[in-house]
Design a protein around this motif. Structure first.
Motif, PDB file in Angstrom:
ATOM      1  N   VAL A 368       0.841  -0.748   0.305  1.00 39.14           N
ATOM      2  CA  VAL A 368       0.400   0.182   0.324  1.00 39.14           C
ATOM      3  C   VAL A 368       0.505   1.508   0.257  1.00 39.14           C
ATOM      4  N   MET A 369       1.812   0.692   0.804  1.00 44.66           N
ATOM      5  CA  MET A 369       2.623   2.801   1.225  1.00 44.66           C
ATOM      6  C   MET A 369       3.318   2.570  -0.399  1.00 44.66           C
ATOM      7  N   PHE A 370       4.187   1.437  -1.040  1.00 47.03           N
ATOM      8  CA  PHE A 370       4.818   1.568  -1.862  1.00 47.03           C
ATOM      9  C   PHE A 370       3.872   2.269  -3.463  1.00 47.03           C
ATOM     10  N   ALA A 371       2.906   1.378  -3.238  1.00 49.16           N
ATOM     11  CA  ALA A 371       1.304   2.345  -4.545  1.00 49.16           C
ATOM     12  C   ALA A 371       1.693   3.573  -4.711  1.00 49.16           C
ATOM     13  N   TRP A 372       0.689   4.118  -3.434  1.00 45.17           N
ATOM     14  CA  TRP A 372       0.627   4.964  -2.534  1.00 45.17           C
ATOM     15  C   TRP A 372       2.336   6.440  -3.071  1.00 45.17           C
TER      16      TRP A 372
END
Length: 420
Positions: A368-372
């Motif tokens: 989730v962090m990487f995507a955002w």
């Protein structure tokens, strides 16, 4: 799961109405200040208050909304294991207090360089922003506890209270013909804090006990989600603030874009309760190895995104300029194309946000962090490009969420068919 399905409509409607009131309060605030501070002579005050509205939506949810899903997941896991929930609730509360202190320091440092101009040299609006952040920290912590315990009645009541606590003071100030920007700023800022205080008697922490995941485990998972959620709010709300900063000599155009941006976000606001309802269900299904249930729920929700999003793009394109003129007293609104692109960007963000609970339930907070992060990099690169500020904002609003959606969907496609 049949029991969940049977109660889904009532719970979703309850939360939807509550969040609808919160969203309505925000739109009433923007509409009221648009009328109170209408005209070229008040364009700076209007831009400052609109920027406050957007920064409240960036900083409060951005830093503290992650408390809710992480605490909800931890509480759900503790309840499923028959362990006490007070230890994890206390640990997440300490993290929230530390984050709030760090935020106060960062805002103080940003005041002379950036926020002084954004807030039209009004320090009172900076104080209002901190009040709103403190209220957000408290109310998201409380909602995470309630969500993890499946107590959506009290959860929904907090949304009603937050909306009413923002809506009523703004209406009263308007009826009393108050023209002080700080009064409107504080009237909007106190809503989350009022809801948090009202929730105190209904919180059930249970016995003290020991156990639960270690502090480091909670901190790591929460740090991933805080980063992701802050970047989510930046991508969703920052563009008008940057446009205002980049167009200091054209406050009228900047404020017209800002209120148009807010209007185009209506579908995104109304779709947010799905995350609160979806995450505990997906967490339980994932912990039990029912990946088929996770896949089925994701298909249902993505179909709902299409059912809401596609008509919203059409309506935004057709009625957007009329809505801004009628609701916000803007004499020269942006074109229909601008409204259509803003509405389409909201649909992309909705789709990305409904994939997020599935990743969290599968313990993929890092993804989730990487995507955002990837989406925010693309968004900021476009937003700060040396072209017309509004054109740059539109490109960023499309490109950034598209990258987030692509990364999240690709990871889920790998996880769901093969995960044991």
């Amino acid at each position: 799961m049949r029991a969940i399905a049977s109660g889904r409509l009532g719970t979703g409607l309850h939360l939807g109405v509550g969040l609808g009131l919160v969203a309505l309060a925000g739109y009433v605030f923007v509409a009221v200040v648009g009328r109170v501070f209408a005209g070229p002579a008040n364009a700076a005050e209007l831009s400052a208050l609109t920027s406050l509205y957007l920064l409240v939506n960036i900083i409060g949810p951005g830093l503290f909304a992650a408390l809710e899903p992480e605490l909800s997941r931890a509480v759900s896991a503790q309840v499923a294991a028959g362990e006490p929930i007070r230890p994890v609730a206390r640990r997440v509360a300490l993290i929230a207090v530390g984050t709030l202190a760090a935020l106060a320091l960062v805002l103080a440092l940003l005041w002379p360089a950036v926020l002084d101009q954004v807030f039209a040299q009004r320090p009172s609006l900076l104080v209002a922003l901190m009040v709103a952040a403190a209220g957000a920290a408290a109310v998201y912590w409380a909602r995470g506890l309630l969500s993890g315990q499946q107590r959506f009645g009290a959860y929904g009541s907090s949304l009603y209270l937050e909306g009413a606590a923002r809506l009523l003071p703004c209406v009263v100030l308007f009826l009393l013909a108050v023209r002080e920007p700080a009064a409107f700023g504080f009237a909007f800022a106190v809503g989350a804090g009022v809801a948090a205080v009202a929730l105190v008697p209904s919180l059930r922490l249970g016995p003290s006990g020991v156990g639960g995941p270690p502090v480091g485990t909670i901190g790591r998972g929460l740090s991933f989600l805080v980063t992701a959620t802050l970047l989510t709010q930046l991508v969703a709300n920052l563009a008008p603030v940057v446009v205002t900063y980049r167009m200091p000599g054209n406050a009228i155009t900047a404020s017209a874009f800002a209120v148009s941006f807010v209007l185009a976000r209506i579908p995104l606001m109304l779709f947010a309760p799905i995350q609160a309802v979806l995450l505990p269900h997906l967490t339980r299904a994932a912990e039990l190895g029912r990946i088929d249930v996770v896949r089925h729920r994701m298909r249902q929700v993505l179909l709902a995104v299409g059912a809401v999003g596609i008509p919203s793009v059409g309506l935004g394109t057709l009625l957007g300029p009329w809505g801004v003129r009628t609701l916000f007293a803007v004499e020269t609104p942006p074109s229909r194309l601008v409204f259509g692109l803003l509405a389409f960007s909201a649909v992309l963000i909705m789709a990305a946000l409904v994939l997020q609970p599935a990743l969290v339930a599968l313990r993929e907070q890092r993804t989730v962090m990487f995507a955002w992060t990837a989406g925010a990099v693309v968004f900021l690169a476009a937003l700060l490009a040396p072209i017309d500020p509004i054109q740059a904002a539109l490109v960023g609003q499309i490109a950034g969420p598209a990258v987030v959606l692509g990364v999240a969907a690709a990871r889920l496609a790998l996880l769901l068919p093969s995960r044991p």
